[in-house]
Design a protein around this motif. Sequence first.
Motif, short mmCIF file in Angstrom:
data_model
loop_
_atom_site.label_atom_id
_atom_site.label_comp_id
_atom_site.label_asym_id
_atom_site.label_seq_id
_atom_site.Cartn_x
_atom_site.Cartn_y
_atom_site.Cartn_z
N GLU A 158 0.84 -1.20 0.00
CA GLU A 158 0.00 0.00 0.00
C GLU A 158 0.87 1.24 0.00
O GLU A 158 1.72 1.42 0.87
CB GLU A 158 -0.93 -0.01 1.22
N GLU A 196 -12.54 1.67 3.05
CA GLU A 196 -12.07 1.43 4.42
C GLU A 196 -12.93 2.20 5.41
O GLU A 196 -13.68 3.10 5.03
CB GLU A 196 -10.57 1.74 4.57
N ASP A 223 -3.38 3.77 -1.33
CA ASP A 223 -4.04 3.93 -0.03
C ASP A 223 -4.55 5.36 0.16
O ASP A 223 -4.01 6.29 -0.46
CB ASP A 223 -3.01 3.60 1.07
N ASP A 224 -5.54 5.52 1.00
CA ASP A 224 -6.07 6.86 1.34
C ASP A 224 -6.45 7.63 0.08
O ASP A 224 -6.30 8.85 0.03
CB ASP A 224 -5.06 7.68 2.16
MG MG Z 1 -5.89 3.17 4.31
#
Ligand code: MG
Length: 273
Positions: free
Chosen positions: A147, A236, A177-178
């Motif tokens: 990630e 998430e 990610d994010d």
């Molecule tokens: Mg994350």
Amino acid sequence: ELALLDAKANADAVRFFDARAHAHAGLESALAHALTRGEYVLHYQPLVDTRHRRVVSAEALLRWESPEHGLQSPAAFMPILERGDHIIEVGAWVLREACRAAQSWGGTDVRVAVNLSARQFTSPGLLDTVRQALRETGLPPHRLELEITETLMMLNPERTERVLRDLRSDGVRVMLDDFGTGYSSLGYLARFPLSGLKIDRSFVRQMMQDPQGKSAAIVRAMVSLSRDLNLELVAEGIESLQDLDVVMAEGICVVQGYHFARPAPDWRPPGAG
Ligand code: MG
Ligand code: C2E
Ligand code: MG
Ligand code: MG
């Protein structure tokens, strides 16, 4: 009198600063020994595919068992770790340990996800470290996913492109990610060979507050974008059944969050031997 007050305020400020600097220096030296003292542990949190009702992956999340202050989350120590070179060794340990754990989940094809730090990602030894972790543990490359964040990806786009191509040609998966919180142009989704996107949990929170709002519109765009670019999409921060309903209604099938499981040590996938 005023001057006196100022002097006192100043002295207070200095004392405060000293105390912080001191605590900080203490933390830094404690962290320098954490690895050799075996104080790091990984907690694992499953990613669930709601279509097939099965666990597809588990994210390894780093914790530090401080002898003095107890179990610490990354927010408490990552920023300090990120400033020194020590993070490279810690990152290599995380990779090896996560691969070892995943390999021990015998009889499953559940993947393990490992977060990379900026220093680790930009270090010249990254590919070797990844390959060595796979070789030493025997984990098949397609069961490892890394990630990275948008910010990290953009530090050196040319190098990122090369590194990602090498990782992907080894069979390792790479997730962004994010997603949606960093600063990068969508054009990079075409340029970098990613396996998928993880929508930041702040989008889920905002969608819950206003299901017809702008965040919901952005998430809908992410869904169609990921479909057209053939990227896996993960949401998430699914904390409740209501959260799950909302993201599933948008067509997101792979989810992660407290509603399913909190990160835990000694986690094993269902059905693992
Ligand atoms: Mg994350
Ligand atoms: P991340 O990669 O975005 O990881 C997800 C974070 O959200 C984790 O926090 C996880 O515990 C938390 N989380 C999961 N489900 C829920 C939920 O339903 N609600 C809420 N409110 N939170 C949820 P954690 O473990 O504190 O990690 C924070 C960040 O630290 C991670 O964010 C990641 O960026 C970083 N990190 C963690 N482990 C490592 C590591 O081994 N290496 C590096 N470089 N960074 C790491
Ligand atoms: Mg992550
Ligand atoms: Mg996040």
